[in-house]
Each structure stands twice: as C-alpha cells, then as structure tokens.
Scaffold this active site. Structure first.
Site, PDB file in Angstrom:
ATOM      1  N   ASP A  22       0.846  -1.180   0.000  1.00 58.72           N
ATOM      2  CA  ASP A  22       0.000   0.000   0.000  1.00 58.72           C
ATOM      3  C   ASP A  22       0.891   1.242   0.000  1.00 58.72           C
ATOM      4  OD1 ASP A  22      -2.557   1.392   0.300  1.00 58.72           O
ATOM      5  OD2 ASP A  22      -1.844   1.871   2.309  1.00 58.72           O
ATOM      6  N   ASP A  24      -0.385   5.150   0.659  1.00 59.53           N
ATOM      7  CA  ASP A  24      -0.725   6.156   1.669  1.00 59.53           C
ATOM      8  C   ASP A  24      -0.621   5.554   3.070  1.00 59.53           C
ATOM      9  OD1 ASP A  24      -1.414   8.360  -0.032  1.00 59.53           O
ATOM     10  OD2 ASP A  24      -3.220   7.277  -0.594  1.00 59.53           O
ATOM     11  N   ASP A 220      -1.348  -0.485   6.140  1.00 57.63           N
ATOM     12  CA  ASP A 220      -1.489   0.192   7.429  1.00 57.63           C
ATOM     13  C   ASP A 220      -2.936   0.209   7.927  1.00 57.63           C
ATOM     14  OD1 ASP A 220      -2.066   2.124   5.242  1.00 57.63           O
ATOM     15  OD2 ASP A 220      -2.466   3.479   6.919  1.00 57.63           O
TER      16      ASP A 220
END
Length: 343
Positions: A22, A24, A220
C-alpha cells in the site's frame, strides 16, 4: 499454535517473492515520505522481493504515481503500480460490453483506465450512461456528485473504486472516496459495488501480472489492506505508520487480522517471532499477555508485547470469552510503540 499471528525464522523479504505494498500511510503521507520506507524497500528488493504498489487512490495514473515514488527515493516503474482506477475498470468489464457509456466521477487516472477498458466516457447524466464509476479526486465538487446522483437514480450501475472513509495526508486525515460516495448513496439510496480493497480484485490482478507464487500484502489499514489480504487468501503484514494502531490490531475482527505485525517497513528485513501459549499466558520472547475475567493483562513492552496481546485477545474472543476493550493498552502508531495505560 500461534494465536493467529504467524512466525518466520527468516526475513519476510526472503520468505516471499512479491510484496503488494500500500502507499498512503505506508510509503508516504501526502507529499512526505514515511521514515525508513525508501531504504527498507531497497533492502527488500536486494533480497529478491519483487514489489507491486497497490493503492486505493484512483485519482492519478500509474505513471504519475511511479514518478512520485521515484522522487521519494523509491524507484518504480508504471507497471509496478496498480490503482483502484484500474481495478474499477476491470470490474466494469464483468457486466458492461465494450463501447458502453460510463459517467466518470474522479481524476485523470480513472478517466484513463475507463477509456483503456474500451468504454465511452461521458460527462453528464443527460448522456444516459450505462454506469457511473466514482473515485477520489481533490477537485470533485457538488456538481460532480449531483450528476452521479442523477445518473444512478436513473438506473445507471453505480461502481466505486473504493470505500475508504478517510485519506491520510501530511496534515492529518481528510475525507476519502467513501465519504464522497456516501453523499451519492444518501441521495439515491443505492449502495455501490466496490472494486478497491478490501475486495480481493486488486490483489489478484497484481499477482497475475507478475506470476508470483508467494505474495505478501503490506498495509497500514486493517479494514482495507488487511481485510483485503484475508479476502484474497494472502498473508498480511500490518505496519504501524498509518491509520490502524497496534491497539486496533488487538481488537481486530477475524476478517481484518494481520498475519505479521511490524513497526514500519523495516519489518520486511526482519524475522518475526510467533507468540506461543504457556499455561494461561501467550509469550513472545520476553513479553507475555493473557485475558483473565475479560481483562487483558500484558507483561513487557514494545512490539513483542503487542504481538503477545494480539494472540491472547484473539484466542480468548474466538473461544467465546469476553474482552473489555478498555483494558487494552492505548498503543499508538509509529515506530516507538510506546503504550499508554489502559483506560
């Protein structure tokens, strides 16, 4: 027995052949790099780990994302980037014939992906589109959302690239695509089909393009990245540099639980100890945790304490025991993993 967390005696970069990373909150936040990300990814590549950057952000084209990554010290090619725009266009192909009209509500990346899939992009509900596809773009306004609502109310198939409610930036968390999609949903009463994480589509397509046999998801957010890993059937590494904290992991539902826990992307170059049961306690090296009468008790500090707490909490909940969430330490995000006392 690991209580749901896996163990690895070798670094994850050597155990897996592909990382689905991922962006961001993992590699960058807004225009700022996440600490240790660039060096950690370079080290992982040196150990033979291929990378695919898989993002729910649909506003930009893969070329622009690759340029940003390269500028942040993470050399990347466009074919190493897979966006929710591409996944959304792939979802359209499951029901719409080539040449169908699609109202695109989003940025340049989404327009490009929809055209590349063979569709005619239209700009208004008056064009009687067969589908509406909505993705995040910072320039979207009321007029765009209104056109989407008119088209959906008129019978167009409603597709969202993703349903993330928030978007991490260098200033904090801003409304994400899910929040904007919610405005159209509220106006029409129609819930869209979603192509982005936690749906497994993006992960499966990214793995297919590489031919990888042992992929690892890195993210995250428990509700998108790690839930998507579970849906896709791939192990997931939860890094604590973005949205979801270690406390969130302890309290995670089964469908959102990670397989590995790391402070940041340096976890790719590390072995991961698995918690093991010892009597009433779950131990992880020098740390331990247990649930007694609904209370989580933790001995030790840092990441191993969080790992032990995950194992103890998940085991207790899965066996039908109660767990008072107020007894879970307020572990935050970030590399220090300092725990505030339980509330």
């Amino acid at each position: 027995m690991s209580g749901g967390l896996r163990g690895s005696d070798v670094p994850l970069a050597e155990l897996h052949d592909l990382a689905l990373v991922d962006l961001d909150g993992v590699v960058y936040k807004g225009h700022e790099p996440v600490p240790f990300a660039a060096d950690s990814l370079a080290t992982a590549r040196d150990r033979g780990l291929a990378l695919q950057f898989v993002t729910n952000n649909a506003s930009r084209e893969p070329e622009a994302v690759a340029e940003q990554l390269t500028a942040l010290g993470v050399p990347a090619r466009p074919d190493e980037v897979f966006t929710a725009a591409q996944a959304g266009a792939a979802l359209l192909t499951t029901r719409l014939a080539a040449g169908s009209r699609v109202l695109v509500v989003g940025g340049a990346g989404l327009h490009t992906a929809v055209r590349a899939a063979g569709y005619v992009v239209v700009g208004s509900a008056s064009d009687r589109p067969d589908a509406v596809i909505q993705g995040f773009a910072p320039t979207l306004g009321w007029t765009d959302l209104a056109e989407a609502a008119y088209a959906v109310a008129g019978g167009a198939w409603f597709v969202a690239t993703n349903l993330d409610l928030s978007l991490p930036t260098d200033r904090g968390y801003a409304p994400g695509n899910g929040a904007l999609v919610g405005a159209v949903q509220a106006a029409t009463g129609v819930r869209p089909d979603s192509a982005g994480k936690p749906e497994p589509t993006m992960y499966h397509l990214a793995v297919e393009r590489t031919g990888a046999r042992s992929p690892l998801v890195v993210g995250d957010r428990l509700d998108t990245d790690l839930a998507g890993a579970r849906s896709a059937g791939y192990p997931g590494l939860h890094v604590l540099t973005g949205v979801s904290s270690a406390r969130d992991a302890v309290l995670a539902r089964p469908g959102e639980r990670p397989d590995y826990l790391g402070a940041d992307l340096r976890a790719l170059a590390e072995a991961h100890p698995a918690p093991a049961r010892s009597g009433d306690w779950w131990e992880c090296r020098e740390a331990a945790a247990r649930v007694a009468d609904g209370v989580l008790q933790v001995r030790g500090h840092g990441l191993d304490a969080a790992r032990a707490a995950c194992a103890a909490a998940w085991d207790a909940v899965d066996r039908g025991e109660s767990l008072d969430p107020d007894t879970v330490p307020a572990w935050g995000v970030g590399s220090s993993l300092e725990a505030a006392p339980a509330r």
